[in-house]
Design an enzyme around this catalytic site. Structure first.
Site, PDB file in Angstrom:
ATOM      1  N   SER A   1      52.914 -56.182  23.213  1.00  0.00           N
ATOM      2  CA  SER A   1      52.806 -57.387  22.389  1.00  0.00           C
ATOM      3  C   SER A   1      51.777 -58.332  22.987  1.00  0.00           C
ATOM      4  O   SER A   1      51.394 -58.180  24.151  1.00  0.00           O
ATOM      5  CB  SER A   1      54.175 -58.073  22.360  1.00  0.00           C
ATOM      6  OG  SER A   1      54.093 -59.400  21.898  1.00  0.00           O
TER       7      SER A   1
ATOM      8  N   TYR B   1      61.924 -62.029  24.757  1.00  0.00           N
ATOM      9  CA  TYR B   1      60.946 -61.082  24.192  1.00  0.00           C
ATOM     10  C   TYR B   1      59.735 -60.974  25.128  1.00  0.00           C
ATOM     11  O   TYR B   1      59.265 -59.863  25.429  1.00  0.00           O
ATOM     12  CB  TYR B   1      60.537 -61.580  22.811  1.00  0.00           C
ATOM     13  CG  TYR B   1      59.638 -60.659  22.015  1.00  0.00           C
ATOM     14  CD1 TYR B   1      60.165 -59.556  21.342  1.00  0.00           C
ATOM     15  CD2 TYR B   1      58.271 -60.904  21.903  1.00  0.00           C
ATOM     16  CE1 TYR B   1      59.342 -58.723  20.577  1.00  0.00           C
ATOM     17  CE2 TYR B   1      57.442 -60.086  21.148  1.00  0.00           C
ATOM     18  CZ  TYR B   1      57.990 -58.997  20.486  1.00  0.00           C
ATOM     19  OH  TYR B   1      57.173 -58.171  19.731  1.00  0.00           O
TER      20      TYR B   1
HETATM   21  P1  NAP Z   1      60.454 -54.332  12.453  1.00  0.00           P
HETATM   22  O1  NAP Z   1      59.758 -54.444  11.147  1.00  0.00           O
HETATM   23  O2  NAP Z   1      61.585 -55.249  12.755  1.00  0.00           O
HETATM   24  O3  NAP Z   1      60.887 -52.800  12.794  1.00  0.00           O
HETATM   25  C1  NAP Z   1      61.529 -52.467  14.008  1.00  0.00           C
HETATM   26  C2  NAP Z   1      62.348 -51.251  13.807  1.00  0.00           C
HETATM   27  O4  NAP Z   1      63.127 -50.933  14.996  1.00  0.00           O
HETATM   28  C3  NAP Z   1      63.369 -51.421  12.684  1.00  0.00           C
HETATM   29  O5  NAP Z   1      63.431 -50.237  11.914  1.00  0.00           O
HETATM   30  C4  NAP Z   1      64.649 -51.660  13.460  1.00  0.00           C
HETATM   31  O6  NAP Z   1      65.842 -51.418  12.758  1.00  0.00           O
HETATM   32  C5  NAP Z   1      64.475 -50.687  14.603  1.00  0.00           C
HETATM   33  N1  NAP Z   1      65.444 -50.928  15.669  1.00  0.00           N
HETATM   34  C6  NAP Z   1      65.853 -52.114  16.159  1.00  0.00           C
HETATM   35  N2  NAP Z   1      66.788 -51.917  17.113  1.00  0.00           N
HETATM   36  C7  NAP Z   1      66.951 -50.584  17.232  1.00  0.00           C
HETATM   37  C8  NAP Z   1      67.787 -49.758  18.030  1.00  0.00           C
HETATM   38  N3  NAP Z   1      68.627 -50.265  18.945  1.00  0.00           N
HETATM   39  N4  NAP Z   1      67.725 -48.413  17.883  1.00  0.00           N
HETATM   40  C9  NAP Z   1      66.886 -47.882  16.971  1.00  0.00           C
HETATM   41  N5  NAP Z   1      66.069 -48.595  16.185  1.00  0.00           N
HETATM   42  C10 NAP Z   1      66.104 -49.942  16.294  1.00  0.00           C
HETATM   43  O7  NAP Z   1      59.376 -54.554  13.574  1.00  0.00           O
HETATM   44  P2  NAP Z   1      57.805 -54.290  13.582  1.00  0.00           P
HETATM   45  O8  NAP Z   1      57.154 -55.583  13.327  1.00  0.00           O
HETATM   46  O9  NAP Z   1      57.428 -53.083  12.807  1.00  0.00           O
HETATM   47  O10 NAP Z   1      57.684 -54.012  15.135  1.00  0.00           O
HETATM   48  C11 NAP Z   1      57.709 -52.724  15.732  1.00  0.00           C
HETATM   49  C12 NAP Z   1      57.424 -52.901  17.204  1.00  0.00           C
HETATM   50  O11 NAP Z   1      56.177 -53.596  17.350  1.00  0.00           O
HETATM   51  C13 NAP Z   1      58.465 -53.748  17.945  1.00  0.00           C
HETATM   52  O12 NAP Z   1      58.635 -53.240  19.243  1.00  0.00           O
HETATM   53  C14 NAP Z   1      57.813 -55.120  17.980  1.00  0.00           C
HETATM   54  O13 NAP Z   1      58.284 -55.905  19.034  1.00  0.00           O
HETATM   55  C15 NAP Z   1      56.375 -54.743  18.158  1.00  0.00           C
HETATM   56  N6  NAP Z   1      55.413 -55.762  17.760  1.00  0.00           N
HETATM   57  C16 NAP Z   1      55.395 -56.295  16.505  1.00  0.00           C
HETATM   58  C17 NAP Z   1      54.414 -57.222  16.188  1.00  0.00           C
HETATM   59  C18 NAP Z   1      54.294 -57.872  14.833  1.00  0.00           C
HETATM   60  O14 NAP Z   1      53.507 -58.811  14.708  1.00  0.00           O
HETATM   61  N7  NAP Z   1      55.002 -57.423  13.822  1.00  0.00           N
HETATM   62  C19 NAP Z   1      53.476 -57.589  17.136  1.00  0.00           C
HETATM   63  C20 NAP Z   1      53.554 -57.041  18.407  1.00  0.00           C
HETATM   64  C21 NAP Z   1      54.516 -56.122  18.705  1.00  0.00           C
HETATM   65  P3  NAP Z   1      66.602 -52.717  12.106  1.00  0.00           P
HETATM   66  O15 NAP Z   1      66.003 -52.895  10.767  1.00  0.00           O
HETATM   67  O16 NAP Z   1      68.032 -52.351  12.095  1.00  0.00           O
HETATM   68  O17 NAP Z   1      66.349 -53.889  13.015  1.00  0.00           O
HETATM   69  C1  GCO Z   2      56.434 -64.456  17.684  1.00  0.00           C
HETATM   70  C2  GCO Z   2      56.045 -63.140  17.120  1.00  0.00           C
HETATM   71  C3  GCO Z   2      55.408 -62.266  18.163  1.00  0.00           C
HETATM   72  C4  GCO Z   2      54.823 -61.040  17.514  1.00  0.00           C
HETATM   73  C5  GCO Z   2      54.093 -60.125  18.387  1.00  0.00           C
HETATM   74  C6  GCO Z   2      52.845 -60.695  18.949  1.00  0.00           C
HETATM   75  O1  GCO Z   2      57.472 -64.976  17.280  1.00  0.00           O
HETATM   76  O2  GCO Z   2      55.646 -65.018  18.470  1.00  0.00           O
HETATM   77  O3  GCO Z   2      57.059 -62.506  16.439  1.00  0.00           O
HETATM   78  O4  GCO Z   2      56.197 -62.083  19.254  1.00  0.00           O
HETATM   79  O5  GCO Z   2      55.793 -60.319  16.803  1.00  0.00           O
HETATM   80  O6  GCO Z   2      54.902 -59.498  19.339  1.00  0.00           O
HETATM   81  O7  GCO Z   2      52.118 -59.681  19.565  1.00  0.00           O
END
Ligand code: NAP
Ligand code: GCO
Length: 266
Positions: A147, A160
């Site tokens: 992240s 986080y």
């Molecule tokens: P999301 O839309 O919330 O999807 C996350 C997935 O992980 C969901 O299907 C969720 O299921 C599943 N999950 C949560 N807890 C779990 C568990 N204990 N066992 C198995 N599956 C589980 O998130 P996303 O935005 O696609 O993010 C995916 C990854 O990228 C995460 O690690 C997040 O921190 C990272 N990330 C996201 C962003 C962003 O801007 N979106 C940026 C940087 C990093 P549920 O629906 O039940 O929660």
């Molecule tokens: C927040 C965001 C972030 C992003 C992402 C950034 O609340 O600041 O959700 O944490 O999801 O991880 O890279």
């Protein structure tokens, strides 16, 4: 070297955690199109069904498993099932993650632990499950979804940021410990990506205007937009393929330039 096939994943087995939708779904879909056999898990049967329908609608094959990534015995069982049904895992993407946005002085320790458990301890548990076979076969790719918060802090996301900072160091440690087995462990650090996880930060105001956080992100990002899940697929394919066989312990930030930028001048 055949550069045309450098990004091919033909014959590889890829396990993407938490990939019913969002970033995991986009990465797994790209891997499927590059020729990999896809396994994904999610936390309950309803989400797995939803995921299976989404892969099918996209014309892609994927096997779905109900598995909570924090539950070590369930992870071991799922790894055994994937091995039996598709073959041993060649590519693992630790994608499943959650966030809690609460000022630290108001955060319950139980909530802190939950974030650390899913975002940091689970990648250790899942990587630990797939490593022995990768070591034996002297091949493997582990990709941890980090992240911006692996590098930066911000109000309300203490657990986080601690977990994603830790995940960056777990990435470097897996590289250090298992590089000699021809295993590469790298991270992807997505910028702000439009998914359900960030939906609350983009909700329109009552008067129809942008959420202040939405405007803040546009101003912080040289690309002047939120990322899409597709923006992550090329980098994820690179890190899963033979094109990155000497890239190890690296976090590839895919952020439209956020980390390079001081922010829009007044
Ligand atoms: P999301 O839309 O919330 O999807 C996350 C997935 O992980 C969901 O299907 C969720 O299921 C599943 N999950 C949560 N807890 C779990 C568990 N204990 N066992 C198995 N599956 C589980 O998130 P996303 O935005 O696609 O993010 C995916 C990854 O990228 C995460 O690690 C997040 O921190 C990272 N990330 C996201 C962003 C962003 O801007 N979106 C940026 C940087 C990093 P549920 O629906 O039940 O929660
Ligand atoms: C927040 C965001 C972030 C992003 C992402 C950034 O609340 O600041 O959700 O944490 O999801 O991880 O890279």
């Amino acid at each position: 070297m055949d550069y045309k096939d450098m990004l091919s994943l033909k014959g590889k087995v890829a396990w993407v955690t938490g990939a019913s939708y969002g970033i995991g779904f986009a990465i797994a879909s790209a891997y499927a199109q590059a020729g990999a056999k896809i396994a994904f898990n999610d936390i309950n049967a309803e989400l797995v069904e939803k995921g299976l329908a989404a892969y099918k609608a996209a014309g892609l094959e994927a096997k779905g498993y109900v598995c909570d990534v924090t539950d070590e015995s369930s992870v071991i069982r799922t790894n055994a099932l994937i091995t039996e049904e598709l073959g041993p895992v060649d590519i693992l993407v630790n994608n499943a993650g959650i966030i809690r946005r609460t000022p630290m002085h108001e955060m319950e320790a139980a909530d802190w632990r939950k974030v650390i458990d899913i975002d940091l301890t689970a990648p250790f548990i899942v990587a630990k499950a797939v490593l022995p076979s990768m070591m034996e076969r002297k091949t493997g790719k582990i990709i941890n979804i980090c992240s911006m918060m692996s590098e930066l802090g911000r109000e309300t996301v203490s657990a986080y940021a601690a977990a994603k900072g830790g995940l960056k160091m777990l990435t470097r440690n897996i590289c250090s410990e298992y590089g000699k087995y021809n295993i590469q462990c790298n991270g992807i650090g997505p910028g702000y990506i439009a998914t359900p996880q960030t939906a609350p930060l983009r909700e329109k105001q009552a008067d129809g205007s942008r959420h202040p956080f939405d405007s803040f992100i546009i101003a912080k990002t040289p690309a002047e937009r939120w990322g899409t899940t597709e923006d992550l697929t090329g980098p994820a394919l690179f890190l899963a393929s033979g094109a990155s066989d000497f890239v190890n312990g690296h976090v590839l930030y895919v952020d439209g330039g956020i980390l390079a930028y001081i922010g829009k001048q007044p």
